[in-house]
Design a protein around this motif. Structure first.
Motif: not given
Length: 353
Positions: A78, A92, A181, A183, A200, A205-207, A228-229, A232
Motif C-alpha cells: 500500500q 503521482f 485523484v 493527493f 486509503i 482516489n486517495l493518495f 494508496s490502495d 494504485n
C-alpha cells in the motif's frame, strides 16, 4: 548550429531556485527542518550497518518496507518509498495526469505541486486561501471540482500558511472528486495529528504522502512515502525509477521509526515553542496566521524583506514568502531556547523603527 528548443511547458515555467548554500552554523528557521538533528540512534545504526561492500550493491527495500509498513499500519503493497515528497508528487503526476488535463491547486502552497503539474503540461487552476486567517476554501474547492478535474493536490497542514483541514472536509472532497485523484501531503502530520491515512482502503482516489525530512531530521536523506490502495501503488511503481531511493535512506528510516521517544519529545518541544513564539508576536503586536505545523506565517508588512535580512545578519535564517503571501515571512519553530533567541533579535529589529 541552432539551439534545440525544449518543450513548451518548460519554456512557460517559472524558475524555482531555493537557497542551497550558506546555511551552515546558522539558526535554520527557514526550511521547516528539524532544528536539532535526527535521533542519535540513526547515526549509530548507519555506522553499524554500513560497509564498503554494501555501498557497492543496488538498494534492497523488502526489510525496510516491512518495518515501515508495520509502523504506519498499512500493508507493504500500500505504499512506495520515494526520493522525498518531491518524487512522490512527480510520480503521482506522471502516473495520472496527461497534457492539458485540469489540476486544482491551492494558493499559496508548496511550489512543487505547480512545478510538476506544469512540467506535465497540465492546465492549472488556483484557489486562494481565504481571509486574514488563511482558511481553507472548502466551499470554493467543492464548487470548482467538475468532471473535467483530473487531480487535486492539497497539503494538510498547508505550507506556508500552517492552516489545517479536518477529516470530514477531506471526506467531502473525496466524494466530490470521485472522477479525480486526490493527493494529500501530510509532511507536517506529526505536529497536527490529523491524517487521512486510514481512508486509503475505502477511497480508491486517495493518495497520501509522508516525509522523513521534517520531524525525523533526515532532510539530507531525501526519503518519503506515498500511500494508496494497492492497485494504485502497482501503477505508481510502473512510473517510478526502480532505485530512486538510496540504501542509506531506507536504513535510516528503520532506526528513525524505532525511536518513538525522540520524536515524541521533539514534537512536544516544538508545540511548546510555537506557543512561545505566538505569544511573543502578540506582545510585539505583529500579526500571524494560526498554525497547526512546525512553522508560523508572520505578517511583517512592508518590513518583510528587512526582517529576513536583518535576522540573517544575526545568524538567524527565516523565509520570505511575500512573493506569494504579500508582506509575510515564514518562521520555522524549533526549540524554546531557539525561539527565545529569535524573539530577542526580532524585538530589537522590530522596535528600531
Amino acid at each position: 548550429m541552432a539551439r534545440i528548443r525544449p518543450r513548451e511547458a518548460v519554456l512557460n515555467m517559472a524558475h524555482y531556485s531555493p537557497p542551497t548554500a550558506g546555511r551552515a552554523d546558522k539558526l535554520r528557521l527557514d526550511f521547516n527542518e528539524n532544528t536539532v538533528g535526527c535521533s542519535p540512534r540513526i547515526v549509530e545504526f548507519l555506522k553499524q550497518h554500513l560497509d564498503a561492500g554494501g555501498l557497492a550493491v543496488y538498494p534492497e527495500y523488502a526489510e525496510a518496507k516491512a518495518a515501515v509498513a508495520d509502523f504506519f499500519r498499512v500493508a507493504p503493497e500500500q505504499f512506495i518509498f520515494t526520493n522525498g515528497t518531491d518524487e512522490a508528487i512527480q510520480v503521482f503526476i506522471n502516473t495520472y495526469v496527461d497534457d492539458g488535463q485540469e489540476v486544482l491547486l491551492l494558493r499559496p502552497a508548496y511550489a512543487m505541486y505547480r512545478f510538476y503539474a506544469e512540467l506535465a503540461g497540465a492546465t492549472v487552476r488556483d484557489l486562494d486561501y481565504e481571509g486574514p486567517a488563511m482558511e481553507f476554501p472548502l466551499a470554493a474547492l467543492l464548487d470548482a471540482i467538475t468532471p473535467a478535474t483530473r487531480a487535486v493536490l492539497i497539503a494538510n497542514p498547508n505550507n506556508p500558511t500552517g492552516t489545517g483541514l479536518s477529516p470530514s472536509a477531506i471526506e467531502r472532497i473525496l466524494k466530490r472528486a470521485r472522477k479525480a485523484v486526490v493527493f494529500i501531503d501530510e509532511a507536517y502530520f506529526e505536529f497536527s495529528g490529523i491524517t487521512a491515512l486510514g481512508q486509503i482502503q475505502h477511497a480508491p482516489n486517495l493518495f497520501i504522502s509522508r516525509t522523513f525530512s521534517k520531524v525525523y531530521g533526515m532532510a539530507a536523506m531525501r526519503l518519503g512515502c506515498l500511500f494508496s490502495d494497492s492497485a494504485n501503488i502497482a501503477y505508481l511503481h510502473k512510473a517510478q525509477s526502480p532505485y530512486s531511493v538510496n540504501t542509506l535512506a531506507v536504513l535510516a528510516a528503520q532506526a528513525a521509526i524505532r525511536d518513538t521517544a525522540y520524536i515524541g519529545n521533539y514534537v512536544a518541544e516544538v508545540l511548546a515553542a510555537r506557543e512561545l513564539l505566538c505569544a511573543g508576536l502578540e506582545r510585539l503586536n505583529i500579526g500571524y496566521v494560526p498554525s497547526s505545523a512546525n512553522f508560523v506565517l508572520v505578517r511583517a508588512g512592508t518590513r518583510a524583506i528587512e526582517i529576513r535580512d536583518r535576522l540573517r545578519d544575526r545568524g538567524i535564517l527565516v523565509r520570505d514568502r511575500s512573493y506569494e503571501a504579500p508582506g509575510c515571512v515564514r518562521i520555522t519553530v524549533g526549540t524554546r531556547e531557539q525561539t527565545r533567541r529569535l524573539l530577542a533579535a526580532l524585538e530589537e529589529i522590530w522596535l528600531a523603527r
